[in-house]
Write a protein that holds these residues in place. Structure first.
Motif, PDB file in Angstrom:
ATOM      1  N   ALA A  13       2.421   1.809   8.269  1.00  0.00           N
ATOM      2  CA  ALA A  13       1.702   3.048   7.965  1.00  0.00           C
ATOM      3  C   ALA A  13       2.659   4.218   7.801  1.00  0.00           C
ATOM      4  O   ALA A  13       2.393   5.124   7.003  1.00  0.00           O
ATOM      5  CB  ALA A  13       0.700   3.359   9.077  1.00  0.00           C
ATOM      6  N   ALA A  14       3.765   4.214   8.554  1.00  0.00           N
ATOM      7  CA  ALA A  14       4.701   5.339   8.490  1.00  0.00           C
ATOM      8  C   ALA A  14       6.027   4.931   9.105  1.00  0.00           C
ATOM      9  O   ALA A  14       6.085   4.083   9.998  1.00  0.00           O
ATOM     10  CB  ALA A  14       4.139   6.556   9.226  1.00  0.00           C
TER      11      ALA A  14
ATOM     12  N   GLY B 176       3.995   1.313   3.656  1.00  0.00           N
ATOM     13  CA  GLY B 176       3.065   0.603   2.793  1.00  0.00           C
ATOM     14  C   GLY B 176       3.305  -0.880   2.667  1.00  0.00           C
ATOM     15  O   GLY B 176       2.438  -1.609   2.189  1.00  0.00           O
ATOM     16  N   VAL B 177       4.473  -1.356   3.100  1.00  0.00           N
ATOM     17  CA  VAL B 177       4.854  -2.758   2.905  1.00  0.00           C
ATOM     18  C   VAL B 177       4.400  -3.596   4.108  1.00  0.00           C
ATOM     19  O   VAL B 177       4.421  -3.140   5.242  1.00  0.00           O
ATOM     20  CB  VAL B 177       6.379  -2.869   2.708  1.00  0.00           C
ATOM     21  CG1 VAL B 177       6.832  -4.320   2.667  1.00  0.00           C
ATOM     22  CG2 VAL B 177       6.789  -2.145   1.433  1.00  0.00           C
TER      23      VAL B 177
ATOM     24  N   ARG C 256      12.986   6.438   2.197  1.00  0.00           N
ATOM     25  CA  ARG C 256      12.662   5.021   2.017  1.00  0.00           C
ATOM     26  C   ARG C 256      11.694   4.874   0.841  1.00  0.00           C
ATOM     27  O   ARG C 256      10.561   4.435   1.011  1.00  0.00           O
ATOM     28  CB  ARG C 256      12.053   4.436   3.290  1.00  0.00           C
ATOM     29  CG  ARG C 256      13.043   4.331   4.450  1.00  0.00           C
ATOM     30  CD  ARG C 256      12.408   3.685   5.673  1.00  0.00           C
ATOM     31  NE  ARG C 256      13.353   3.462   6.739  1.00  0.00           N
ATOM     32  CZ  ARG C 256      14.161   2.412   6.845  1.00  0.00           C
ATOM     33  NH1 ARG C 256      14.102   1.467   5.930  1.00  0.00           N
ATOM     34  NH2 ARG C 256      14.991   2.303   7.860  1.00  0.00           N
ATOM     35  N   PRO C 257      12.131   5.221  -0.361  1.00  0.00           N
ATOM     36  CA  PRO C 257      11.239   5.125  -1.520  1.00  0.00           C
ATOM     37  C   PRO C 257      10.995   3.672  -1.905  1.00  0.00           C
ATOM     38  O   PRO C 257      11.846   2.812  -1.703  1.00  0.00           O
ATOM     39  CB  PRO C 257      12.014   5.866  -2.618  1.00  0.00           C
ATOM     40  CG  PRO C 257      13.451   5.675  -2.237  1.00  0.00           C
ATOM     41  CD  PRO C 257      13.475   5.708  -0.728  1.00  0.00           C
ATOM     42  N   PHE C 258       9.827   3.440  -2.466  1.00  0.00           N
ATOM     43  CA  PHE C 258       9.489   2.102  -2.940  1.00  0.00           C
ATOM     44  C   PHE C 258      10.105   1.909  -4.316  1.00  0.00           C
ATOM     45  O   PHE C 258       9.875   2.713  -5.225  1.00  0.00           O
ATOM     46  CB  PHE C 258       7.971   1.940  -3.004  1.00  0.00           C
ATOM     47  CG  PHE C 258       7.517   0.569  -3.429  1.00  0.00           C
ATOM     48  CD1 PHE C 258       7.791  -0.538  -2.653  1.00  0.00           C
ATOM     49  CD2 PHE C 258       6.795   0.395  -4.602  1.00  0.00           C
ATOM     50  CE1 PHE C 258       7.372  -1.803  -3.028  1.00  0.00           C
ATOM     51  CE2 PHE C 258       6.356  -0.863  -4.991  1.00  0.00           C
ATOM     52  CZ  PHE C 258       6.648  -1.962  -4.194  1.00  0.00           C
TER      53      PHE C 258
ATOM     54  N   TYR D 251       0.824  -1.216   0.000  1.00  0.00           N
ATOM     55  CA  TYR D 251       0.000   0.000   0.000  1.00  0.00           C
ATOM     56  C   TYR D 251       0.856   1.263   0.000  1.00  0.00           C
ATOM     57  O   TYR D 251       0.642   2.189   0.794  1.00  0.00           O
ATOM     58  CB  TYR D 251      -0.934  -0.012   1.214  1.00  0.00           C
ATOM     59  CG  TYR D 251      -1.851  -1.203   1.301  1.00  0.00           C
ATOM     60  CD1 TYR D 251      -2.588  -1.625   0.201  1.00  0.00           C
ATOM     61  CD2 TYR D 251      -2.005  -1.907   2.498  1.00  0.00           C
ATOM     62  CE1 TYR D 251      -3.447  -2.716   0.282  1.00  0.00           C
ATOM     63  CE2 TYR D 251      -2.857  -2.996   2.592  1.00  0.00           C
ATOM     64  CZ  TYR D 251      -3.574  -3.397   1.479  1.00  0.00           C
ATOM     65  OH  TYR D 251      -4.426  -4.483   1.572  1.00  0.00           O
ATOM     66  N   VAL D 252       1.822   1.324  -0.893  1.00  0.00           N
ATOM     67  CA  VAL D 252       2.752   2.448  -0.894  1.00  0.00           C
ATOM     68  C   VAL D 252       2.080   3.742  -1.347  1.00  0.00           C
ATOM     69  O   VAL D 252       2.505   4.834  -0.957  1.00  0.00           O
ATOM     70  CB  VAL D 252       3.987   2.144  -1.759  1.00  0.00           C
ATOM     71  CG1 VAL D 252       4.802   1.026  -1.136  1.00  0.00           C
ATOM     72  CG2 VAL D 252       3.585   1.769  -3.190  1.00  0.00           C
TER      73      VAL D 252
END
Length: 548
Positions: A493-494, A416-417, A399-401, A387-388
């Protein structure tokens, strides 16, 4: 208070009801069938993260222990093996990447959990013919005149609930594939095949088409043959051709056909997964081809997403708009599953001559060319949707996806992971405590103080744990100045660097769709704080200790 109504007593409906009981929410589960029909293997591949969800309701370990574990996926072209890969084991998970067990047996085990739950009322023989809703709740009418009311309705009634979708004004667009697939569950002895999935492109015993073989419990193997559109199973069985088809794979050994069926693949997706107080889940919402095992597994993820959000809204811990994000997140997940499985089907069943030439070229090169192997698509195995881009996720530019990882791998932990699993201090596991509400993981004393203040003021259950004391620093790749916020479905979530109390509260508010700033009193600028414990800060029912 009215119960939540659940339509459909398949695995998705069962999981929805059982997860709601963890939050103290009563449910009534309705199924039009007169009783459970335990026939055939159906959906057999249960993914690790789904077993974790089922373990939260006391069923995951039993399903895993009864199932057949496999960790290797082998791919062949004709009679030559092209490649194999072993599925990733991030952290130290409680369950293997996949277990194979028949859907009917999974349903029986979940039925036993339901029978032990006084908050779940399972009713067979209830065919729903009408659905209405207003600001006070949902009402469903059954064919026998029964009228039931609930606060919300979760539709898990399977792919053939066209009339229900029509009542809700929901479109179910998509298409169907012309080719059929023949399934036979075969009980026999195949030494060396019991711990791996085998996929064959164009084998000599099914020329021009594909075959998939999965091990199952009790020396049973599930074999799927791609067959032409006009295939006649009864005629093939009567002529002896079915026996010849089976013996071409297993050789001259005894076997028993446990179940056989022919099915057609569909790719379909509803345009809305939320309709007011009604959420649509599982096959009622989306259909994809089974290559990759993304049907049942994604349906269980729907159930978990729906359950915690309904519970938070009902308990007053989040606004009704939190339910909008059920559609945001799970519709995006379904779109990804459609994209992944459609790409697989386009490779398996080329739609034109150009695509067929491309496939022949890839398969001919894959035996010796590692670059070509990466292009062979026999089904990207089920994985959680990350859910990025969710409105509930607070992004972190450090911490970019990086996008979808390599086949069989998982992304590093981050916003999101889904968090990896690992043992933690006290003899429990990370994902066990990560599903008891929101979890705050802290890396310094100052962060811990800010986290505890946020936990004391936020509605709903919030737990604070020290990263070093739990031993999770290395598992997550956490930095000393970070606070990690984990959702009730074990997704991140964060990840906040040296956050203030207000920043933690703001991330919690975002994760419950409560707005850009928390709607509850916080310390800091206002100088106020809610420090007394309230019933809303208790963990979900039965969640403080795992149930056997």
């Amino acid at each position: 208070m009215n119960p939540v109504l659940v339509l459909g007593a398949g695995p998705v409906g069962q999981t929805t009801a059982l997860l709601l009981t963890r939050w103290g929410v009563p449910t009534v589960v309705l199924d039009r069938r007169p009783a459970r029909d335990a026939v055939g293997s159906k959906a057999i591949c249960q993914q690790r993260d789904v077993l974790d969800v089922w373990e939260a309701v006391g069923a995951g370990r039993r399903i895993a222990d009864e199932g057949v574990t496999w960790t290797t996926a082998r791919t062949f072209h004709r009679d030559a093996e092209l490649f194999s890969y072993t599925l990733a084991d991030p952290g130290r998970p409680a369950f293997p990447p996949f277990v194979n067990i028949s859907q009917s047996r999974t349903e029986q085990i979940l039925d036993e959990r339901i029978a032990a739950e006084p908050l779940v009322d399972l009713r067979w023989g209830h065919d729903v013919t009408g659905v209405e809703q207003d600001d006070a709740g949902v009402a469903v009418r059954c064919a026998d005149g029964t009228l039931l009311r609930g606060s919300h309705l979760v539709v898990c009634a399977g792919s053939r609930c066209d009339e229900l979708r029509r009542m809700l004004g929901v479109e179910f667009g998509g298409h169907s594939f012309d080719d059929r697939f023949l399934i036979c569950d075969i009980r026999t002895d195949l030494p060396g095949w019991a711990t791996e999935r085998r996929f064959y492109f164009d084998p000599v015993w099914n020329p021009g088409r594909q075959v998939l073989i999965h091990p199952c419990p009790d020396s049973t193997f599930r074999i799927d043959w791609q067959v032409p559109a006009g295939y006649d199973l009864d005629a093939e069985a009567a002529s002896g051709a079915l026996d010849a088809r089976i013996r071409a794979i297993i050789g001259d050994r005894d076997y028993e056909i446990v179940w056989k069926s022919v099915y057609r693949f569909h790719t379909r997706l509803v345009d809305r997964m939320r309709c007011g107080r009604i959420l649509i889940a599982g096959d009622a919402a989306h259909l994809v081809s089974p290559f990759g095992a993304r049907g049942l597994n994604s349906g269980v993820a729907d159930a978990e997403n729906a359950a915690w959000k309904i519970a938070y809204v009902r308990n007053g811990w989040a606004p009704d708009t939190l339910l909008d994000t059920y559609h945001d997140e799970r519709h995006a997940a379904a779109l990804e599953n459609v994209a992944v499985t459609t790409a697989t089907m386009d490779f398996l069943v080329p739609q034109d001559e150009q695509a067929a030439v491309y496939r022949r070229d890839v398969l001919s090169r894959a035996a010796t060319d590692p670059a070509a192997r990466a292009l062979v698509d026999s089904g990207r195995l089920s994985e959680p949707f990350w859910y990025v881009d969710s409105p509930l996720t607070t992004p972190n530019p450090t911490r970019p996806f990086a996008g979808r990882p390599a086949r069989g791998a998982v992304p590093p932990a981050g916003p999101g992971v889904l968090v990896p699993d690992a043992p933690i201090a006290g003899g429990t596991r990370f994902r066990e405590i990560a599903r008891d509400g929101f979890l705050l993981l802290t890396g310094s004393r100052a962060d811990a103080e800010a986290a505890r203040e946020a936990a004391a003021t936020a509605p709903g259950p919030v737990r604070v744990e020290d990263l070093d004391e739990t031993g999770l620093t290395g598992v997550l790749g956490a930095r000393p100045d970070e606070v990690w916020i984990i959702r009730p479905d074990a997704h991140v979530a964060a990840v906040l660097a040296t956050p203030t109390h207000h920043e933690i509260c703001a991330a919690l508010a975002r994760a419950t769709r409560s707005g850009g700033a928390p709607p509850w009193p916080t310390t800091g600028e206002s100088g106020t704080s809610r420090t007394s414990a309230t019933p809303s800060t208790a963990p979900p029912t039965g969640a403080s200790t795992p149930r056997s």
